[in-house]
Design an enzyme around this catalytic site. Structure first.
Site, short mmCIF file in Angstrom:
data_model
loop_
_atom_site.label_atom_id
_atom_site.label_comp_id
_atom_site.label_asym_id
_atom_site.label_seq_id
_atom_site.Cartn_x
_atom_site.Cartn_y
_atom_site.Cartn_z
N ASN A 289 15.13 5.69 -14.63
CA ASN A 289 15.45 5.19 -13.30
C ASN A 289 16.96 5.08 -13.11
O ASN A 289 17.50 5.50 -12.08
CB ASN A 289 14.79 3.83 -13.07
CG ASN A 289 13.36 3.94 -12.60
OD1 ASN A 289 13.09 4.40 -11.49
ND2 ASN A 289 12.42 3.55 -13.44
N SER B 296 11.11 6.54 -8.88
CA SER B 296 10.97 5.64 -7.73
C SER B 296 12.31 5.05 -7.32
O SER B 296 12.57 4.86 -6.13
CB SER B 296 9.97 4.53 -8.06
OG SER B 296 10.40 3.77 -9.17
N ASN C 144 7.53 -3.39 -12.03
CA ASN C 144 8.41 -3.13 -13.15
C ASN C 144 9.37 -4.29 -13.39
O ASN C 144 9.59 -5.12 -12.50
CB ASN C 144 9.24 -1.86 -12.88
CG ASN C 144 8.40 -0.60 -12.94
OD1 ASN C 144 7.52 -0.47 -13.79
ND2 ASN C 144 8.66 0.33 -12.04
N LYS D 88 7.62 -0.90 -21.60
CA LYS D 88 7.72 -0.18 -20.32
C LYS D 88 9.18 0.07 -19.97
O LYS D 88 9.53 1.11 -19.39
CB LYS D 88 7.03 -0.97 -19.21
CG LYS D 88 6.98 -0.22 -17.87
CD LYS D 88 6.14 1.03 -17.97
CE LYS D 88 5.97 1.83 -16.72
NZ LYS D 88 6.45 1.40 -15.46
N GLU E 220 15.75 -1.88 -7.37
CA GLU E 220 15.23 -2.94 -8.23
C GLU E 220 16.14 -3.14 -9.45
O GLU E 220 15.69 -3.17 -10.59
CB GLU E 220 13.81 -2.59 -8.69
CG GLU E 220 12.80 -2.52 -7.56
CD GLU E 220 11.39 -2.24 -8.06
OE1 GLU E 220 10.58 -3.18 -8.09
OE2 GLU E 220 11.12 -1.09 -8.43
N LEU F 223 2.03 3.37 -5.41
CA LEU F 223 1.29 2.78 -6.52
C LEU F 223 0.08 1.99 -6.02
O LEU F 223 -1.06 2.28 -6.37
CB LEU F 223 2.24 1.90 -7.34
CG LEU F 223 1.73 1.32 -8.64
CD1 LEU F 223 2.87 1.21 -9.66
CD2 LEU F 223 1.11 -0.06 -8.43
N GLY F 224 0.33 1.00 -5.17
CA GLY F 224 -0.77 0.17 -4.68
C GLY F 224 -1.78 0.95 -3.87
O GLY F 224 -2.99 0.71 -3.97
N THR G 62 0.85 -1.19 0.00
CA THR G 62 0.00 0.00 0.00
C THR G 62 0.88 1.24 0.00
O THR G 62 0.91 2.02 0.96
CB THR G 62 -0.96 -0.04 1.20
OG1 THR G 62 -1.63 -1.30 1.23
CG2 THR G 62 -2.01 1.06 1.10
#
Length: 314
Positions: free
Chosen positions: A200, A262, A105, A192, A274, A14-15, A11
């Site tokens: 990024n 992000s 992603n 994407k 990531e 994004l979520g 949460t």
């Protein structure tokens, strides 16, 4: 109104944003939270958005997955660096015959999830969203919000537009979330990466926001070169990304409000990056197909160094 029950794992920027929009539209949504659990349980979720601010004063908030109901659609909105938690989180809450909706992603994510849960459909959503979590239960939506949905099958064969995709698309559309449906998930994932890899990566390495990268002739040229290298990676798997799409991404970013990516936010907060999902997996996939993506490989090596150094300092 549909009777599908949604779970949100992650949460955050994004979520939290998409889950709140779904609940605001009347859908049954259940949120898994960690550090924000007490705050959200008491005060709900606050969404600041260019589309209109709103507060959900009451949400179905949970600190432990064991307390959540089984849901028809489980939305995975965690960072991929937390995917080691999915074997614990997913099996208890996704209904048999349900859907795991992956809003993450990178490349190769669906293959990992298919090994964790069986007898479910895996649908991925590629989110073009500028949104930040700015406080406990407080999300600020800056720009965009489009989700491109595609369904996964082993081997990433194109399956067209399925009924399950359309049902979820209808739910999101009812919440005012822009949706595109992709017949070919692998192509959508490479497309994407056309945005994610340059912005990024360079935002961390060069300590720059998107507008700064676009304003300088040298970094703008580097962004474009990286985009074309992503397209070469896609082409090694028989997926064509036209030059017009690359120009579209450049134009979108020029019009975008100044944005700290992000990955840059994670780096500044000393959180793991990531790197593997967004850079490592595409590099390995391309190499397996006989293509070396030299500039992306250079970005990958620099990010691995910075990420390791950052974690040691933390």
């Amino acid at each position: 109104m549909c009777d599908r029950k949604y779970a949100i794992l992650g949460t955050g920027a994004l979520g939290g944003f998409y889950g709140a929009k779904l609940q605001k539209a009347g859908l049954d949504v259940h949120f898994l939270l960690r550090s924000d659990y007490e705050h959200v349980s008491q005060y709900g979720l606050l969404i600041e958005s260019k589309e209109g601010d709103f507060t959900l004063s009451q949400v179905n908030a949970y600190q432990y997955v064991e307390k959540m109901p089984q849901c028809d659609v489980v939305v995975v909105a965690l960072k991929t660096t937390q995917n080691y938690l999915l074997p614990e989180l997913l099996p208890p809450i996704v209904k048999d015959g349900g859907v795991v909706l992956v809003l993450q992603n990178g490349l190769g994510i669906e293959e990992e999830i298919a090994q964790i849960v069986g007898n479910v459909s895996i649908i991925s959503g590629l989110c073009f969203l500028c949104s930040n979590k700015v406080g406990q239960g407080h999300i600020r939506h800056l720009d965009y919000g489009l989700i491109t949905l595609g369904e996964y099958v082993p081997g990433y064969h194109s399956v067209g537009i399925t009924d399950r995709m359309q049902q979820i698309a209808d739910d999101f559309s009812s919440a005012g979330i822009a949706i595109e449906l992709a017949e070919d998930l692998l192509l959508a994932r490479w497309k994407k990466l056309v945005w994610n890899i340059p912005y990024n990566g360079l935002s961390v390495i060069l300590n720059a926001t998107t507008d700064e990268l676009m304003a300088d002739v040298y970094t703008c040229r580097l962004v474009e070169q990286l985009m074309f290298e992503v397209a070469a990676g896609a082409n090694s798997y028989g997926r064509n990304i036209p030059d017009s799409f690359i120009q579209k991404m450049l134009d979108y970013t020029l019009k975008m409000k100044p944005y700290r990516t992000s990955m840059k936010i994670d780096y500044d907060a000393c959180r793991p990056l990531e790197v593997e999902a967004i850079f490592g997996n595409p590099l390995r996939k391309a190499r397996a197909a006989g293509i070396n993506l030299l500039q992306i490989s250079c970005i990958y090596d620099q990010l691995k160094f910075l990420d390791t150094k950052n974690q040691r300092q933390y």
